[in-house]
Design a protein around this motif. Sequence first.
Motif: not given
Length: 380
Positions: A315-322, A339-347
Amino acid sequence: MDITPHPITIREVVENYVDDGEGGVFGLGGKLNIRPPYQREFVYKEEKRNAVIDTIFDGFPLNVFYWVENDDGKFEILDGQQRTISFSQFAAGHFSMNIDGNLKNFSNLTQDEKDRFYDYELLVYRCKGTDSEKLSWFRTINIAGEKLTDQELLNATYYGPWLNHAKQIFSRTGGPAWGLGEPYLKGQPIRQDFLETALKWISGRDGFNHHKAYMAEHQHDPNANELWSYFRAALHWVEDTFPNTRVTLMRGLPWGTLYDTYGKETFDTDALEAEISALIQDDDVVRKKGIYQYVLDRDPKHLNIRAFSADQRRAIFERQGGRCANGTKCKDPANADGKKVFALGDMDADHIVPWSKGGKTDAANGQMLCVSCNRSKGDL
């Protein structure tokens, strides 16, 4: 070591049997020391004790017994103490058994039943040798029997007046150390757990890398007063600092080490109690048993603070758009917002307001940081 067989009947062994507590356990008309200093306490549970008596009445062989023959013509049990105490206690009327379908105390046996018990022949090997040979053989023959604890083996090595006094204090259920330490220590006094714990505490204080070094240094002391005084001081400090005893949370903690580190500090005990109570009620505190250490050293690792769930992270990941919440570092000119976009697994999910400052582990207080930025943070 000289070892020779000498079969003997139970009738002879239990003659004038006496268990004088701290004074010792003796049989064979006072000639057999059933519990010499290097031996453990009686630890057989009812099932094993009863199995010894059943074996005798069934006429089956018990395992071999080993006795040490001393220069004065008397003997010490080297192996077979637990079995010997079992049948001696039965002969002394300490417990009842189911004999041929009837529950009987020894005094209730018929004469032929008593004779069947008394005339049972034990295979005893008498051994002669030096103290070091006796102790070495003691270790060897116990490998296949009731496993000795590490502390019981150390007791066999460092026996003497110091150990005798220490065992009077630390090795009795209902004894002095048990009465003081039962809410705070794990294990059983009779299996030497309380003695081992106290030794580890004081050895840490004195800088020994193993508590056997403390035992070696004090083996020939006339008493264990130093150990007992230290143990009492440590636990009295615990009682004074944390007067509300919570056994499930306090038992097994390294109280000796904590006393050595914080014993001279002054604490507001009411404030500590209020904080402990609040932490117990805090759902974010996963490891409640670490609370007491945390309120002393303030290291949150003791608490294992609850992590964000997979759903919360998503949910937080989606809210921040990665995007990483640390927008000043993680930039990518190729994206419209820079801004750089990350995969969920990299955060990693992180608290916005740290837990230590009142922040909760919920999505509203969460932010996603790239692994690099999160690793550079230090506060929970």
